[in-house]
Every structure is written in C-alpha cells, then in structure tokens.
Design a protein around this motif. Structure first.
Motif, PDB file in Angstrom:
ATOM      1  N   GLY A 102     -16.063  51.543  14.511  1.00  0.00           N
ATOM      2  CA  GLY A 102     -15.980  50.185  13.994  1.00  0.00           C
ATOM      3  C   GLY A 102     -16.961  49.219  14.599  1.00  0.00           C
ATOM      4  N   ASP A 103     -18.123  49.709  14.981  1.00  0.00           N
ATOM      5  CA  ASP A 103     -19.099  48.828  15.623  1.00  0.00           C
ATOM      6  C   ASP A 103     -19.679  47.803  14.653  1.00  0.00           C
ATOM      7  N   TRP A 104     -19.953  48.221  13.409  1.00  0.00           N
ATOM      8  CA  TRP A 104     -20.566  47.343  12.415  1.00  0.00           C
ATOM      9  C   TRP A 104     -19.795  47.430  11.104  1.00  0.00           C
ATOM     10  N   GLY A 105     -19.815  46.325  10.361  1.00  0.00           N
ATOM     11  CA  GLY A 105     -19.142  46.330   9.073  1.00  0.00           C
ATOM     12  C   GLY A 105     -19.668  45.215   8.185  1.00  0.00           C
ATOM     13  N   ILE A 106     -19.164  45.162   6.967  1.00  0.00           N
ATOM     14  CA  ILE A 106     -19.469  44.087   6.035  1.00  0.00           C
ATOM     15  C   ILE A 106     -18.154  43.505   5.543  1.00  0.00           C
ATOM     16  N   GLU A 107     -18.209  42.215   5.168  1.00  0.00           N
ATOM     17  CA  GLU A 107     -16.983  41.535   4.752  1.00  0.00           C
ATOM     18  C   GLU A 107     -17.286  40.538   3.646  1.00  0.00           C
ATOM     19  N   GLY A 108     -16.528  40.644   2.560  1.00  0.00           N
ATOM     20  CA  GLY A 108     -16.594  39.654   1.494  1.00  0.00           C
ATOM     21  C   GLY A 108     -15.445  38.680   1.659  1.00  0.00           C
ATOM     22  N   GLY A 109     -15.704  37.401   1.388  1.00  0.00           N
ATOM     23  CA  GLY A 109     -14.659  36.422   1.652  1.00  0.00           C
ATOM     24  C   GLY A 109     -14.560  35.323   0.615  1.00  0.00           C
ATOM     25  N   TRP A 110     -13.358  34.787   0.491  1.00  0.00           N
ATOM     26  CA  TRP A 110     -13.077  33.601  -0.316  1.00  0.00           C
ATOM     27  C   TRP A 110     -12.319  32.635   0.582  1.00  0.00           C
ATOM     28  N   ASP A 111     -12.971  31.522   0.951  1.00  0.00           N
ATOM     29  CA  ASP A 111     -12.365  30.499   1.786  1.00  0.00           C
ATOM     30  C   ASP A 111     -12.010  29.302   0.913  1.00  0.00           C
ATOM     31  N   HIS A 112     -10.718  29.007   0.833  1.00  0.00           N
ATOM     32  CA  HIS A 112     -10.247  27.896   0.008  1.00  0.00           C
ATOM     33  C   HIS A 112      -9.979  26.702   0.913  1.00  0.00           C
ATOM     34  N   LEU A 113     -11.002  25.863   1.105  1.00  0.00           N
ATOM     35  CA  LEU A 113     -10.875  24.646   1.886  1.00  0.00           C
ATOM     36  C   LEU A 113     -10.648  23.472   0.938  1.00  0.00           C
ATOM     37  N   LYS A 114     -10.140  22.373   1.490  1.00  0.00           N
ATOM     38  CA  LYS A 114      -9.970  21.146   0.707  1.00  0.00           C
ATOM     39  C   LYS A 114     -10.738  20.024   1.395  1.00  0.00           C
ATOM     40  N   TYR A 115     -11.507  19.286   0.593  1.00  0.00           N
ATOM     41  CA  TYR A 115     -12.403  18.253   1.114  1.00  0.00           C
ATOM     42  C   TYR A 115     -12.141  16.962   0.368  1.00  0.00           C
ATOM     43  N   TYR A 147     -14.024  10.883  -4.437  1.00  0.00           N
ATOM     44  CA  TYR A 147     -14.709  12.183  -4.485  1.00  0.00           C
ATOM     45  C   TYR A 147     -13.934  13.188  -3.636  1.00  0.00           C
ATOM     46  N   GLU A 148     -13.496  14.281  -4.260  1.00  0.00           N
ATOM     47  CA  GLU A 148     -12.756  15.296  -3.521  1.00  0.00           C
ATOM     48  C   GLU A 148     -12.895  16.669  -4.171  1.00  0.00           C
ATOM     49  N   HIS A 149     -12.747  17.692  -3.316  1.00  0.00           N
ATOM     50  CA  HIS A 149     -12.648  19.089  -3.768  1.00  0.00           C
ATOM     51  C   HIS A 149     -11.333  19.627  -3.194  1.00  0.00           C
ATOM     52  N   THR A 150     -10.245  19.419  -3.895  1.00  0.00           N
ATOM     53  CA  THR A 150      -8.951  19.876  -3.378  1.00  0.00           C
ATOM     54  C   THR A 150      -8.462  21.143  -4.053  1.00  0.00           C
ATOM     55  N   ASN A 151      -9.307  21.644  -4.983  1.00  0.00           N
ATOM     56  CA  ASN A 151      -8.886  22.912  -5.608  1.00  0.00           C
ATOM     57  C   ASN A 151     -10.004  23.962  -5.643  1.00  0.00           C
ATOM     58  N   GLY A 152     -10.946  24.028  -4.750  1.00  0.00           N
ATOM     59  CA  GLY A 152     -11.105  23.189  -3.593  1.00  0.00           C
ATOM     60  C   GLY A 152     -12.589  23.224  -3.255  1.00  0.00           C
ATOM     61  N   ASN A 153     -12.918  23.084  -1.967  1.00  0.00           N
ATOM     62  CA  ASN A 153     -14.267  23.262  -1.438  1.00  0.00           C
ATOM     63  C   ASN A 153     -14.409  24.745  -1.075  1.00  0.00           C
ATOM     64  N   ASN A 154     -14.618  25.593  -2.086  1.00  0.00           N
ATOM     65  CA  ASN A 154     -14.469  27.053  -1.944  1.00  0.00           C
ATOM     66  C   ASN A 154     -15.783  27.734  -1.554  1.00  0.00           C
ATOM     67  N   TYR A 155     -15.694  28.642  -0.556  1.00  0.00           N
ATOM     68  CA  TYR A 155     -16.845  29.437  -0.121  1.00  0.00           C
ATOM     69  C   TYR A 155     -16.656  30.881  -0.595  1.00  0.00           C
TER      70      TYR A 155
END
Length: 271
Positions: A102-115, A147-155
């Motif tokens: 497990g020294d190296w890996g890859i990761e896909g992500g969805w971050d649901h932030l609210k701004y 001005y807001e991203h509450t659904n959301g500021n998604n990465y």
C-alpha cells in the motif's frame, strides 16, 4: 517399434505437463494484488476572503467587484439521523492501493462543501452598474446581492496517494498509517445568487477548477474496515459561474477542510 511408441507417449506427456506448469505459473504471475477502498465522511470547512467579480454585458450592463468578502460554510448536522445523508457537508472517496504494501495509490473524490458569502458585512465595491461608477463601501444585502453554493461548492477530483505505515499490531488486526494526498479536478457547483434583485438557483454545472493537498491518519481494523481523520487544503478558482440571465461570476479563494470518515477495504489477495 513398441519401445518407440512408448517413448513417444512419455515425451508427449512430459511436454504437456511442462506446458501445464508454465500456464499455472503464468496464472499465478497474473494474480491481482492491492486493495480497493471506499470512504464516506463529514466535514467542517473554512474559507479565505475573496474578491467576487460580477459581469453582464449581454442583456444587462454591470461590471463590478466586491473586495475581500467573507464567506462561511453550513454543516447542517443538527438533524443528521432524520434527514438524507447527503444534506450535510460530506465526502465520498474511492481509491486503489497498487500493491499489498500500500505504498502508492490513486483516489477519486467528491467533496460536498457549502459556501455562503456572509450577509450584512461591509465590503468595498468598485466598478459600474448600468453606467454609474462605484468606488465605495457597501453592505451585503439579500435584496441587492447574494451569492452561495449550498448544494454546493463541490470538488470532483483525482489524487495520488502515498501511505506510510507507522504501527502494525502483532496479530496484524490493527494498523495505523499516515497518508499524503495531492491532486486536482473540477468545480461542479449549484449556485444560488441574487444580483440587483434578480434571483437564480442552479443548475449543477462545471464552473472552474480546484487543486488540493491533504494529510490524513488512517486506522485499519481487521483489514476490512478503517477510520480516517484528515485535513485538506484547496485552491479554488471559479472561472465562469452562471448567475441570473447572462451574468457571470468569477472569484478564487483557499478552502480548509477538517474531515472525519469511515471506510471499507476490499483486498484482492489473502496476503
């Protein structure tokens, strides 16, 4: 002639046996290693101040900037058990470590932030609105500007992961690791805005890009489960965020996430 036939049969059997051994070895060599994993968690977020630029030169006439605007998140954790799991600020990651170490890996992500740009704050505004020039302080007010991203500021990101194991129990049922993650991806917000009294809500769309780096502590339990605590920093740039009608918003800022999550490991071998 009889002995010749017997020798020929023995020779063919030995060749077949040799091919079978080679084939078996090849199968063993092709055996998959590594570990897939999936993670779900919740977070608290912070944002730096940002200059927010609004422009519409198509069906309206404004081009102005609100300088050093404060923004905050919204955790929505008060009714966690009585609302959908996706209402609060959550993260969903899926990844793969390339080998058993497990020294190296890859990761896909969805971050649901609210701004959310904080209401009732005083900011400096420069630019023009319908031919009138402005260079003055103003108060953020929902009826004029919101001005807001509450659904959301998604990465939506893809990251490279490096793992360093710092503790393994004697029975190998417990393991503690340090992880470093770095990557980037797309901003996919659902923006709610009010510009000069005109409101727009959504839809989801690609509106910019983000680069992220994270550090995490992972505690693996009985090989198949884990808990993870992480801090994740992001550089966020909105390049073309749609607001009311033909209006566009642009800004950039840094975000800081504090994440607690749990996950499941799916090992591909018994090692």
């Amino acid at each position: 002639m009889k002995y010749f036939n017997i020798s020929l049969i023995v020779f063919v059997i030995s060749i077949q046996s040799s091919f079978a051994q080679d084939s078996s070895a090849a199968v063993k060599k092709k055996k998959m290693h590594g570990t897939f994993y999936i993670t779900w968690g919740y977070q608290k977020d912070f944002y730096t101040r940002s200059d927010v630029h609004f422009k519409n030169d198509r069906d309206d006439d404004y081009d102005f900037t609100l300088h050093s605007a404060k923004a905050h998140d919204r955790k929505d954790m008060n009714n966690l058990l009585s609302q959908p799991l996706t209402v609060p600020q959550y993260v969903l990651y899926g990844g793969y470590f390339f080998n058993n170490k497990g020294d190296w890996g890859i990761e896909g992500g969805w971050d649901h932030l609210k701004y959310i740009v904080t209401e009732d704050q005083t900011v400096h505004m420069t630019g023009q609105i319908r031919g009138v020039q402005y260079d003055q302080d103003t108060t953020v007010n929902y009826n004029f500007w919101h001005y807001e991203h509450t659904n959301g500021n998604n990465y939506l990101t893809l990251s490279l992961v490096k793992r360093n194991t710092i503790y393994t129990s004697i029975n190998k049922h417990h393991k503690v690791s340090l992880l470093l993650k770095g990557g980037g991806g797309l901003l996919v917000p659902k923006t709610q805005s009010v510009i000069l009294g005109n409101e727009r809500d959504g839809p989801f769309r690609v509106a910019g890009y983000v680069f992220t780096v994270a550090g995490a502590v992972r505690y693996d339990i009985y090989r198949y489960f884990f808990l993870e605590a992480s801090m994740k920093s992001g550089y966020v740039r909105y390049t073309h965020d749609k607001i009311y009608s033909e209006g566009v918003a642009k800004q950039h800022f840094f975000s800081q996430q504090f994440i607690i999550s749990a996950g499941i490991n799916i090992p591909l071998s018994k090692d």
